[in-house]
Design an enzyme around this catalytic site. Sequence first.
Site, short mmCIF file in Angstrom:
data_model
loop_
_atom_site.label_atom_id
_atom_site.label_comp_id
_atom_site.label_asym_id
_atom_site.label_seq_id
_atom_site.Cartn_x
_atom_site.Cartn_y
_atom_site.Cartn_z
N SER A 16 0.81 -1.23 0.00
CA SER A 16 0.00 0.00 0.00
C SER A 16 0.84 1.28 0.00
CB SER A 16 -0.98 0.00 1.17
OG SER A 16 -1.95 -1.00 0.95
N LYS A 64 -9.44 -5.43 9.62
CA LYS A 64 -10.56 -5.17 8.70
C LYS A 64 -11.93 -5.53 9.27
CE LYS A 64 -8.77 -5.89 4.04
NZ LYS A 64 -8.94 -6.66 2.80
N ASP A 100 -12.76 -3.07 -1.41
CA ASP A 100 -12.35 -4.35 -2.00
C ASP A 100 -13.40 -4.83 -3.01
OD1 ASP A 100 -9.89 -4.75 -0.76
OD2 ASP A 100 -10.78 -5.75 0.98
N PRO A 149 -16.28 -26.52 5.35
CA PRO A 149 -17.58 -26.36 4.69
C PRO A 149 -18.57 -25.52 5.50
CG PRO A 149 -16.94 -28.69 4.83
CD PRO A 149 -15.92 -27.92 5.58
N GLY A 228 -3.71 -10.85 -8.86
CA GLY A 228 -4.29 -10.07 -7.77
C GLY A 228 -3.93 -8.59 -7.80
N GLN A 235 -8.61 -1.17 -5.48
CA GLN A 235 -9.14 -0.87 -4.14
C GLN A 235 -8.41 0.33 -3.55
OE1 GLN A 235 -7.55 -1.29 -0.99
NE2 GLN A 235 -5.67 -1.99 -1.99
P1 NDP Z 1 -8.65 -14.96 5.59
O1 NDP Z 1 -7.61 -15.41 6.55
O2 NDP Z 1 -9.84 -14.20 6.08
O3 NDP Z 1 -9.23 -16.28 4.82
C1 NDP Z 1 -8.38 -17.29 4.38
C2 NDP Z 1 -9.18 -18.27 3.50
O4 NDP Z 1 -8.25 -19.20 2.93
C3 NDP Z 1 -10.21 -19.09 4.28
O5 NDP Z 1 -11.32 -19.34 3.45
C4 NDP Z 1 -9.43 -20.39 4.56
O6 NDP Z 1 -10.25 -21.52 4.71
C5 NDP Z 1 -8.66 -20.52 3.27
N1 NDP Z 1 -7.49 -21.38 3.41
C6 NDP Z 1 -6.37 -21.13 4.15
N2 NDP Z 1 -5.49 -22.15 4.05
C7 NDP Z 1 -6.08 -23.08 3.23
C8 NDP Z 1 -5.68 -24.34 2.73
N3 NDP Z 1 -4.50 -24.88 3.05
N4 NDP Z 1 -6.53 -25.00 1.88
C9 NDP Z 1 -7.71 -24.47 1.54
N5 NDP Z 1 -8.16 -23.26 1.99
C10 NDP Z 1 -7.35 -22.58 2.83
O7 NDP Z 1 -7.88 -14.16 4.46
P2 NDP Z 1 -8.46 -13.04 3.47
O8 NDP Z 1 -9.81 -13.48 3.02
O9 NDP Z 1 -8.33 -11.71 4.04
O10 NDP Z 1 -7.40 -13.12 2.25
C11 NDP Z 1 -7.31 -14.23 1.39
C12 NDP Z 1 -6.22 -13.97 0.37
O11 NDP Z 1 -6.61 -12.90 -0.50
C13 NDP Z 1 -4.88 -13.55 0.98
O12 NDP Z 1 -3.84 -14.22 0.30
C14 NDP Z 1 -4.79 -12.06 0.71
O13 NDP Z 1 -3.47 -11.63 0.55
C15 NDP Z 1 -5.56 -11.95 -0.60
N6 NDP Z 1 -6.17 -10.62 -0.78
C16 NDP Z 1 -5.87 -9.94 -1.94
C17 NDP Z 1 -6.45 -8.72 -2.19
C18 NDP Z 1 -6.11 -8.00 -3.46
O14 NDP Z 1 -6.39 -6.81 -3.55
N7 NDP Z 1 -5.56 -8.66 -4.44
C19 NDP Z 1 -7.40 -8.10 -1.23
C20 NDP Z 1 -7.65 -8.90 -0.07
C21 NDP Z 1 -7.05 -10.12 0.14
P3 NDP Z 1 -10.79 -22.01 6.16
O15 NDP Z 1 -12.05 -21.21 6.41
O16 NDP Z 1 -11.04 -23.44 6.00
O17 NDP Z 1 -9.71 -21.70 7.17
#
Ligand code: NDP
Length: 265
Positions: A16, A64, A100, A149, A228, A235
């Site tokens: 950022s 967030k 976002d 799930p 990404g 954003q």
């Molecule tokens: P969160 O920590 O809120 O969510 C993580 C997600 O990934 C959950 O659904 C989790 O599943 C899943 N996950 C983690 N490890 C695994 C695995 N080994 N196998 C399958 N699923 C898995 O993170 P965010 O939602 O904030 O961010 C997600 C990604 O998006 C990050 O890499 C972030 O950098 C990127 N991002 C990019 C943006 C952009 O502008 N390009 C903006 C915002 C985010 P479970 O529920 O089962 O734990």
Amino acid sequence: MLRFAVLGHPVTHSLSPAIHRHALGSLGLRGVYRALETPLERLPERLEEVRQVYRGVNLTLPLKERAWELLDWVSPEARAIGAVNTVLSAGGCLLGFNTDAPGFLEALKAGGIPLQGPALVLGAGGAARAVAFALRGSGLEVWIWNRTPERAQALAAELGLKAVPLERAKEARLLVNATSVGLHAPEETPLPAELFPEAGAAVDLVYRPLWTRFLREAKAKGLLVQTGLPMLAWQGALALQIWTGLLPDPKGMERAALEALGEAQ
Ligand code: NDP
């Protein structure tokens, strides 16, 4: 002098500052944009500082989804998504927004990615919530898959969408990786290659590395792909527009991010 920052923990590697410094310069605005390390327990005092001396801040993990009870107002979209990534400090008030979701849609539009359903969102965390909300708002049929799930079912129920098994990916026309799988792990992917559909597009929100295995395999299958970075740039551009009324060029911000990534990789 306008003051901006990104708050999070850890926040040292955030792109950022690079993209916003570029945007401020391109708009001819005198301002500073810093990365302020802010663990959750320090958020209340940090937001008081923001109220006093900042024009605006971005929020990243883990703030967030935790900041809004400390703000004076939160937009209906940010409330529905359950996350605030942009705070405007104006007249002693702190106003919360989510850029976002619109940033994701603008990035698709700018990249020529068709808004075609069914769309399958992989993940049920904060990013997935914003993407699912945005796609639903565009009238698409949206499916959710998540490793856990129960979280997919909860998100789907909340937004009036469908939670599906991963195998349904073959029937989707737009796939979005909103999990963190692939982050700093170029050989990891949330989707086995044989489950990609015959046609459509794939977007990865992960941008470290830029060309994740998910995107490489989607491209090899002949799908349109988007990294990404366009969403990251959009954003940020929309946040700056909320703070200043001026919309910077997201392409320039994307180039700044790419440069910063090159330095970091
Ligand atoms: P969160 O920590 O809120 O969510 C993580 C997600 O990934 C959950 O659904 C989790 O599943 C899943 N996950 C983690 N490890 C695994 C695995 N080994 N196998 C399958 N699923 C898995 O993170 P965010 O939602 O904030 O961010 C997600 C990604 O998006 C990050 O890499 C972030 O950098 C990127 N991002 C990019 C943006 C952009 O502008 N390009 C903006 C915002 C985010 P479970 O529920 O089962 O734990």
